[in-house]
Design an enzyme around this catalytic site. Sequence first.
Site, mmCIF file in Angstrom:
data_model
loop_
_atom_site.group_PDB
_atom_site.id
_atom_site.type_symbol
_atom_site.label_atom_id
_atom_site.label_comp_id
_atom_site.label_asym_id
_atom_site.label_seq_id
_atom_site.Cartn_x
_atom_site.Cartn_y
_atom_site.Cartn_z
ATOM 1 N N SER A 139 23.810 -2.206 -1.885
ATOM 2 C CA SER A 139 25.184 -1.773 -1.645
ATOM 3 C C SER A 139 25.185 -0.265 -1.476
ATOM 4 O O SER A 139 24.296 0.428 -1.993
ATOM 5 C CB SER A 139 26.084 -2.154 -2.834
ATOM 6 O OG SER A 139 27.365 -1.552 -2.736
ATOM 7 N N TYR A 152 27.530 -2.437 -12.006
ATOM 8 C CA TYR A 152 27.302 -2.890 -10.623
ATOM 9 C C TYR A 152 26.480 -1.843 -9.876
ATOM 10 O O TYR A 152 25.502 -2.177 -9.195
ATOM 11 C CB TYR A 152 28.634 -3.131 -9.913
ATOM 12 C CG TYR A 152 28.463 -3.658 -8.504
ATOM 13 C CD1 TYR A 152 28.159 -4.991 -8.281
ATOM 14 C CD2 TYR A 152 28.595 -2.819 -7.399
ATOM 15 C CE1 TYR A 152 27.981 -5.482 -6.999
ATOM 16 C CE2 TYR A 152 28.421 -3.301 -6.115
ATOM 17 C CZ TYR A 152 28.118 -4.638 -5.919
ATOM 18 O OH TYR A 152 27.936 -5.117 -4.636
#
Length: 260
Positions: A139, A152
């Site tokens: 990401s 995350y």
Amino acid sequence: MSNLKNKVAIVTGAASGIGLACAQRYAREGAVVIGLDRNRTDAWNSFEAAIDACRFHQVDVTDADVTNTAVARTVEEFGRIDILLTAAGIGEAGPVNMLDEDTWDRVINVNLKGTFLSIKAVLDTMMAQRSGSIVTVASVEGLNGTEGGSVYNASKGGVVMLTKNIAIDYGRLGIRCNTICPGFINTPLLHEVMDAMPDFKKDVERETKIGRFGKPEEIAGAAYFLASDDASFVTGHSLVVDGGYTAGHSHGIVELMGLV
């Protein structure tokens, strides 16, 4: 672009979102596709019904034994594994002082440990072949911090660094490993987060220079390139596919200049 005819591709998180889009693209390019996911979906069932050369295994990527069994069945049936794409992931997060230990463990286990176990499961086969392309899905939040992202961000940053190490350790055995760093992509995972925070959603859309969220198919295009022979000299790379989100900050200047 070269195609993937007769290649064997394993895709984790294949039942929806980015994983499903990548599985569909690989199949269109001629690959045999083996989908791994915790649950079947109607979207996967429709895909499988339309494509003969695909299989599905119900797999929790945090379970090494189940993952290894699915990979072993693939090798037994098809004799090789040419591509692994790791798209299984979850999106929980929060500031550290508000984050409980169970959430930390769950996100790290799925996003980082699951990627590790999936790669480990295919390495013996790829080493014996002296060939293979591994594509991880990280990401932009694994490259730059995001407010409230904590676990995350940490999990995806770990995926980025794991990818580099796989490229370093196995490159001379013919195995390439690259990661895709998507921006904000229109998937069920995105909506879980965005629908509860409409102001954040508007800000992300503004900071995405193309002016919209990405499509899973746009990530699949990058995944196809990295898996293909056209990327034969690309390894250890983090390919950002984010509509310009990480290019720099927007402060409304272009609007004042009429560039909209």
